[in-house]
Design a protein around this motif. Structure first.
Motif, PDB file in Angstrom:
ATOM      1  N   ILE A 198      13.662 -27.244 -18.192  1.00  0.00           N
ATOM      2  CA  ILE A 198      12.393 -27.810 -17.923  1.00  0.00           C
ATOM      3  C   ILE A 198      11.615 -27.580 -16.893  1.00  0.00           C
ATOM      4  O   ILE A 198      12.660 -27.581 -15.841  1.00  0.00           O
ATOM      5  CB  ILE A 198      13.062 -29.100 -18.119  1.00  0.00           C
ATOM      6  N   ALA A 199      10.921 -27.424 -16.792  1.00  0.00           N
ATOM      7  CA  ALA A 199       9.781 -27.319 -15.592  1.00  0.00           C
ATOM      8  C   ALA A 199       8.446 -28.463 -15.945  1.00  0.00           C
ATOM      9  O   ALA A 199       8.090 -28.649 -16.839  1.00  0.00           O
ATOM     10  CB  ALA A 199      10.000 -25.807 -15.143  1.00  0.00           C
ATOM     11  N   LEU A 200       8.407 -29.290 -14.654  1.00  0.00           N
ATOM     12  CA  LEU A 200       7.120 -29.769 -14.331  1.00  0.00           C
ATOM     13  C   LEU A 200       5.949 -28.589 -13.645  1.00  0.00           C
ATOM     14  O   LEU A 200       6.036 -28.384 -12.482  1.00  0.00           O
ATOM     15  CB  LEU A 200       7.430 -31.412 -13.811  1.00  0.00           C
ATOM     16  N   ALA A 201       5.139 -28.586 -14.243  1.00  0.00           N
ATOM     17  CA  ALA A 201       3.960 -27.888 -13.394  1.00  0.00           C
ATOM     18  C   ALA A 201       2.454 -28.303 -13.474  1.00  0.00           C
ATOM     19  O   ALA A 201       2.039 -28.998 -14.499  1.00  0.00           O
ATOM     20  CB  ALA A 201       4.532 -26.377 -13.391  1.00  0.00           C
ATOM     21  N   GLY A 202       1.859 -28.026 -12.933  1.00  0.00           N
ATOM     22  CA  GLY A 202       0.664 -27.330 -12.522  1.00  0.00           C
ATOM     23  C   GLY A 202      -0.417 -27.270 -11.954  1.00  0.00           C
ATOM     24  O   GLY A 202       0.544 -27.419 -10.381  1.00  0.00           O
ATOM     25  N   GLY A 203      -1.528 -26.531 -11.690  1.00  0.00           N
ATOM     26  CA  GLY A 203      -2.095 -25.829 -10.748  1.00  0.00           C
ATOM     27  C   GLY A 203      -1.613 -24.647 -10.335  1.00  0.00           C
ATOM     28  O   GLY A 203      -0.504 -24.000 -11.203  1.00  0.00           O
ATOM     29  N   VAL A 204      -1.886 -24.002  -9.605  1.00  0.00           N
ATOM     30  CA  VAL A 204      -1.614 -22.678  -8.846  1.00  0.00           C
ATOM     31  C   VAL A 204      -0.174 -21.672  -8.888  1.00  0.00           C
ATOM     32  O   VAL A 204       0.215 -20.826  -8.775  1.00  0.00           O
ATOM     33  CB  VAL A 204      -1.993 -21.457  -8.118  1.00  0.00           C
TER      34      VAL A 204
END
Length: 329
Positions: free
Chosen positions: A11-17
Motif C-alpha cells: 500500500i502506498a500513500l501519495a499525492g502530487g508529482v
C-alpha cells in the motif's frame, strides 16, 4: 535493481508529482499487487466540474499519459478552451486542457448519476490501462484550507492563483472530522508494507491522516511503514514543502521530515546528500536507508521503488515484525 518480494501486496500513500513518480515505479514492479491511496484534500469544484488534481496526476502518471515536463496534466495537451474562456472574461487562473476536460466532465457526470468517487476513479484508471488499484482516501469531501494572516484560503486559490505566495500560519482539513475512511481500504488484504511516497507531508499526506481512523488503521496493520523524504539537501524537489516547513517552524531537512512522521513511520529513505543526518534520524527511533531519491527518469523511479521494497523486506526481518508478510493469494 532490487526485485519485489514474491506475492507481496504493498500500500502506498501519495499525492502530487513526486508521489505519483514513486507510485509509478512501484506499479512497474508490482502491477495489481499495489494499492495507492490518494489525497483528495486538493479537490474542488470549478466551472461546474468536480476536479481531483492529485487523483488525476497519479492516474495519468500510472497510465503513461502524464505531461513529461510538468508532471501534471496530459502529454500533447492543447489549450483552446482556456484561450476562449480568457477571451470571454472567465476565470482562467486554473488551467484546464482540452483533453483533460474530458476527465473532469466524465467524473462530474458520474458523480451526479450517483457513483462514488471511488467508482469513478476505478473507471478512469481502467480506461487508461492502470493495473494497480487507485483509491481516494475518502468518498466524503475533505478540503484543505490555508490560514494566512487572518484569512482562510481555499487550497487551489493558495496553490495556483496565489502561487503559494502568502505565508502559511495553519493548515485546516475542512470536513475531515465528519469524513469516513474509504470503505474499500478496510477490505484490502493485509500488505507486506506501507510506503509513504515523497509527497508534501503537509498538503498531500496529512489530509489522508486527518481522516478519522486512518492513523489507527495504518498502525494496526503491524507492518513496516516507510516514508521517502521529499526534502533533499534542505530543499524540496518540487512544490512548496520547504517553504511551508520554514513557515511552520519545522527544520527544512530530511530530519524535519522524519520528525513530522515520528510515531507513525518505522523507517525513512533519505538521499545520499543527506547521509550526515542519518544518526540524528536514527536517534528518533526510525530506521534509515540512504539512496538516490531524485527521480529524473523512469529507471530512477523503478530503482527507488525497488530500494523501498528491499528496505521493507529488511525491516520485516527485525524483532519488531516477527510475523510473516501477508499474501495476496
Amino acid at each position: 535493481m532490487t526485485a519485489p518480494v514474491a506475492d507481496d501486496h504493498i500500500i502506498a500513500l501519495a499525492g502530487g508529482v513526486g508521489g505519483a513518480k514513486l507510485a509509478d515505479g512501484l506499479a512497474h514492479l508490482l502491477g495489481d499487487r499495489l494499492t495507492v491511496i490518494v489525497n483528495t484534500g486538493d479537490d474542488f469544484e470549478h466551472l461546474g466540474f468536480h476536479i481531483s488534481p492529485d487523483l488525476d496526476t497519479v492516474t495519468y502518471t500510472l497510465g503513461g499519459v502524464a505531461n513529461s515536463q510538468q508532471g501534471w496534466g496530459l502529454e500533447g495537451e492543447t489549450w483552446g478552451f482556456m484561450e476562449q474562456l480568457a477571451r470571454l472574461g472567465g476565470p482562467a487562473w486554473f488551467k484546464l486542457g482540452d483533453r483533460d476536460l474530458a476527465t473532469h466532465a466524465y467524473r462530474t457526470n458520474r458523480l451526479r448519476e450517483g457513483a462514488t468517487l471511488t467508482e469513478v476513479t476505478v473507471e478512469l484508471g481502467a480506461a487508461l490501462g492502470v493495473t494497480s488499484r487507485l483509491l481516494p482516501m475518502s468518498d466524503d469531501p475533505v478540503r484543505t484550507v490555508i490560514h494566512s494572516g487572518g484569512r482562510s484560503i481555499a487550497f487551489q486559490e493558495y496553490f495556483v492563483r496565489l502561487a503559494c505566495g502568502v505565508p502559511v500560519d495553519r493548515i485546516e482539513f475542512a470536513g475531515a472530522a465528519a469524513a469516513r475512511l474509504n470503505p474499500a481500504i478496510g477490505a484490502l488484504p493485509r500488505p507486506a508494507a506501507v510506503i509513504i511516497c515523497p509527497s508534501n507531508p503537509y498538503l498531500s499526506i496529512d489530509p489522508i491522516l486527518a481522516v478519522p481512523g486512518a492513523r489507527s488503521w495504518l498502525k494496526g496493520l503491524g507492518v513496516p511503514i516507510i516514508v521517502v523524504s521529499p526534502i533533499v539537501g534542505g530543499a524540496a524537489i518540487k512544490g512548496p514543502a520547504a517553504k511551508i516547513m520554514q513557515e511552520l517552524k519545522a527544520p527544512v531537512s530530511a530530519l524535519g521530515v522524519a520528525a513530522h512522521y515520528r510515531g507513525l513511520a518505522d523507517g525513512i529513505v533519505i538521499d545520499n546528500c543527506d547521509e550526515a543526518l542519518a544518526a540524528e534520524i536514527a536517534a528518533l527511533g526510525m530506521a534509515v536507508r540512504v539512496e538516490s531519491t531524485v527521480m529524473r527518469s523512469k529507471a530512477d523511479r523503478i530503482e527507488l521503488a525497488g530500494a523501498c521494497l528491499a528496505f521493507a523486506r529488511a525491516l520485516l526481518q527485525t524483532p519488531a515484525f516477527d510475523h510473516p508478510p501477508a499474501s495476496t493469494k
